[in-house]
Design an enzyme around this catalytic site. Structure first.
Site, short mmCIF file in Angstrom:
data_model
loop_
_atom_site.label_atom_id
_atom_site.label_comp_id
_atom_site.label_asym_id
_atom_site.label_seq_id
_atom_site.Cartn_x
_atom_site.Cartn_y
_atom_site.Cartn_z
N GLU A 14 111.85 -6.81 -15.25
CA GLU A 14 112.67 -5.61 -15.47
C GLU A 14 113.72 -5.91 -16.55
O GLU A 14 114.52 -6.82 -16.41
CB GLU A 14 113.38 -5.23 -14.16
CG GLU A 14 114.22 -3.98 -14.29
CD GLU A 14 114.98 -3.65 -12.99
OE1 GLU A 14 115.59 -4.57 -12.42
OE2 GLU A 14 114.95 -2.49 -12.58
N PRO A 33 125.16 -0.52 -7.20
CA PRO A 33 125.10 -0.96 -8.60
C PRO A 33 125.90 -0.04 -9.54
O PRO A 33 126.52 0.92 -9.09
CB PRO A 33 123.61 -0.86 -8.90
CG PRO A 33 123.18 0.35 -8.14
CD PRO A 33 124.03 0.37 -6.89
N LEU A 82 131.35 -3.55 -12.50
CA LEU A 82 131.20 -3.10 -13.88
C LEU A 82 131.50 -1.61 -14.05
O LEU A 82 131.69 -1.15 -15.17
CB LEU A 82 129.77 -3.39 -14.38
CG LEU A 82 129.42 -4.87 -14.51
CD1 LEU A 82 127.98 -5.05 -14.94
CD2 LEU A 82 130.36 -5.58 -15.48
N GLU A 94 117.30 -1.46 -1.78
CA GLU A 94 116.64 -0.68 -2.83
C GLU A 94 116.80 -1.48 -4.11
O GLU A 94 117.91 -1.63 -4.61
CB GLU A 94 117.30 0.68 -3.01
CG GLU A 94 117.22 1.53 -1.76
CD GLU A 94 117.62 2.98 -2.01
OE1 GLU A 94 118.40 3.50 -1.22
OE2 GLU A 94 117.15 3.57 -3.00
N SER A 120 129.96 -1.56 -7.81
CA SER A 120 129.82 -2.62 -8.82
C SER A 120 131.13 -2.80 -9.59
O SER A 120 131.76 -1.82 -10.00
CB SER A 120 128.70 -2.28 -9.80
OG SER A 120 128.79 -3.14 -10.92
N PRO A 171 117.23 -10.42 -7.20
CA PRO A 171 117.85 -11.69 -6.81
C PRO A 171 119.05 -11.51 -5.87
O PRO A 171 119.21 -12.27 -4.91
CB PRO A 171 118.28 -12.29 -8.16
CG PRO A 171 117.35 -11.68 -9.16
CD PRO A 171 117.04 -10.30 -8.67
N CYS A 197 116.27 2.34 -12.05
CA CYS A 197 115.36 1.50 -11.25
C CYS A 197 113.92 1.99 -11.41
O CYS A 197 112.98 1.20 -11.35
CB CYS A 197 115.76 1.53 -9.79
SG CYS A 197 115.83 3.19 -9.12
N LYS A 256 131.32 -1.18 -1.31
CA LYS A 256 131.66 -2.16 -2.35
C LYS A 256 130.87 -1.77 -3.60
O LYS A 256 129.71 -2.11 -3.75
CB LYS A 256 131.28 -3.57 -1.89
CG LYS A 256 132.11 -4.69 -2.50
CD LYS A 256 132.10 -4.76 -4.02
CE LYS A 256 130.92 -5.49 -4.59
NZ LYS A 256 130.88 -5.43 -6.07
N ASP A 290 133.48 4.59 -18.30
CA ASP A 290 133.32 3.33 -17.58
C ASP A 290 131.92 2.72 -17.76
O ASP A 290 131.76 1.51 -17.91
CB ASP A 290 133.56 3.62 -16.08
CG ASP A 290 133.95 2.37 -15.30
OD1 ASP A 290 134.04 1.30 -15.90
OD2 ASP A 290 134.16 2.50 -14.08
N GLY A 325 120.52 -2.69 -5.78
CA GLY A 325 120.83 -3.56 -6.91
C GLY A 325 119.62 -4.39 -7.28
O GLY A 325 118.48 -4.01 -7.01
#
Ligand code: NAD
Ligand code: 2ZO
Ligand code: NA
Length: 419
Positions: free
Chosen positions: A394, A160, A189, A260, A187, A241, A295, A185, A99, A238
């Protein structure tokens, strides 16, 4: 050798202890970043499903089988989850790699960390019982005073894709240990292993509604969770923004929020180092582990001028030998980045660095031997100055930028030169 044919389970949303089709019946494709192929799909939750999950969470807290549990009782559930994760480790690790593009070695290590984290919070849940009600002495005959430690209530957990299950359970395990009812919830992706956590919770008989798992898109599933009036706290990991949006949504309801977020961490190498090889090894680990999607990735190398040339030679030699391949291959050291979007983003950072006048010392492109998949060569960028985007932003990919320093003061100033 990994079993590439592990079937991808077709799951629904995990709400109130059962699998439930999303109200709007939408699904999101699962893409394997190593092949760019669609290998399955996940349910896409919307505000309607969030409402149902919040209701299930509130009911769980009101019911004795979750709301009145002791820490020791909850610890039993956490330990049962840990044991199941270890029992299913090989399948879970393979699913995580398919994944997210993580090497199988890293996915397997993540599963050990997942089990360890549930065990850790099981210990804390047990320790909570003796501290649940502690008297406070006010030197007064008229009042009896206590500090009561109680669960916060319903908590929303938004996570994330870079450590899909591990980042999720860093929130799930403490929330359950404390006796909260949690709604996760993950990610969009990389959600497969988080849905499998739902199956584990069903198998071990976690009381219904103690944990619900809503896969789906950020604005459609995460947004309504963050702004729901009956979600008592949001914990988010995540990007900056998105974190800012979550904080704004939470502020409307004066709701507590933990964030975070991202980073641009330095690694500083001084010329009095005993062993340059060890420093080189940690520098490479710091930026190329998990294909730089960490991160805390050390994405800025700050090296003392007198050893810079020798140090870079060593980095370069080793970087050229990093095995880039399908993450399920044995000895793969660098897999693809997670998605087409991330691939484009990383390559754009590299081309912007070039246009701003930096030098691509190594990498910067798709590896020639891999025609498919979101692969980016491990990349080292020199001739960087502190006004460049590559120094400030980043990348979240396998891209190291390098600056030299003369004095310790200068090194510290460069290390701290980040927003
Ligand atoms: N500090 C840490 O511990 C840590 C750990 C891992 C990753 N990260 C950071 O995470 C970032 C990479 O992860 P990402 O790309 O998944 O981040 P992201 O911000 O794009 O997404 C994170 C989560 O937020 C959801 N989301 C997106 N928009 C939303 C909205 N409007 N409302 C509610 N939820 C929304 C996404 O669906 C996902 O579940 C990097 O910046 C990385 O540094 C930090
Ligand atoms: C400690 N780990 C496992 C590298 C997780 C880092 C979390 C940030 O991406
Ligand atoms: Na994926």
């Amino acid at each position: 050798m990994a079993n590439r044919n592990v079937p991808i389970p077709r799951r629904q949303l995990y709400i109130g202890g059962e699998w439930r089709e999303p109200v709007k019946k939408n699904r999101i494709p699962i893409i394997n970043p190593a092949t760019e192929e669609i290998i399955g799909d996940i349910p896409a939750a919307t505000a309607e499903d969030v409402d149902i999950a919040v209701e299930a969470a509130r009911k769980a807290i009101a019911r004795d089988d979750w709301g009145s549990t002791t820490g020791a009782q909850r610890a039993k559930y956490l330990r049962a989850i840990a044991a199941k994760v270890l029992e299913k480790k090989s399948v879970l690790a393979t699913l995580e790699s398919l994944d997210s593009g993580k090497t199988l070695f890293e996915s397997a290590a993540d599963m050990d960390d997942v089990a360890g984290c549930f065990e850790y919070y099981a210990d804390l849940a047990e320790a909570l019982d003796s501290r649940r009600k502690t008297p406070v002495n006010l030197n007064s005959d008229s009042f009896k005073t206590y500090v009561l430690r109680e669960p916060l209530g319903v908590v929303g957990l938004i996570t994330p894709w870079n450590y899909p299950l591990l980042m999720a359970i860093w929130k799930v395990a403490p929330a359950l240990a404390a006796g909260c009812a949690a709604i996760l919830k993950p990610s969009e992706l990389a959600s497969i292993t988080c849905l499998e956590l739902g199956e584990i919770c069903r198998e071990i008989g976690l009381p219904s509604g103690a944990l619900s798992i809503l896969t789906g898109l950020g604005p459609e599933a995460g947004g309504p969770l963050a702004s729901h009036p009956h979600v008592d706290k949001i914990s988010f990991t995540g990007s900056g923004p998105t974190g800012s949006k979550i904080m704004t949504a939470a502020a409307q309801l004066v709701k507590p929020v933990s964030l975070e977020l991202g980073g641009k961490s330095p690694i500083v190498v001084f010329d009095d180092i005993d062993n340059l090889d060890i420093a080189a090894e940690w520098t490479l680990f710091g930026i190329f582990a998990n294909t730089g999607q960490v991160c805390s990735a050390t994405s800025r190398l700050i090296v003392q001028e007198s050893i810079a040339s020798a140090f870079l030679d060593r980095l370069l030699k080793w970087t050229k030998n990093i095995k880039i391949s399908d993450p399920l291959d044995e000895d793969c050291k660098l897999g693809p980045v997670v998605s087409a979007g991330q691939y484009e983003k990383v390559l754009k950072f590299i081309s912007n660095a070039k246009s701003e006048g930096a030098t691509i010392l190594y990498g910067g492109e798709r590896p020639q031997h891999l025609k498919k998949g979101y692969y980016v060569q491990p990349t080292i960028i020199t001739d960087v100055n502190t006004s460049m985007e590559i120094w400030k932003e980043e990348v979240f990919g396998p891209v190291l930028c390098v600056k030299t320093f003369k004095t310790e003061e200068e090194a510290i100033e460069l290390a701290n030169d980040t927003k």
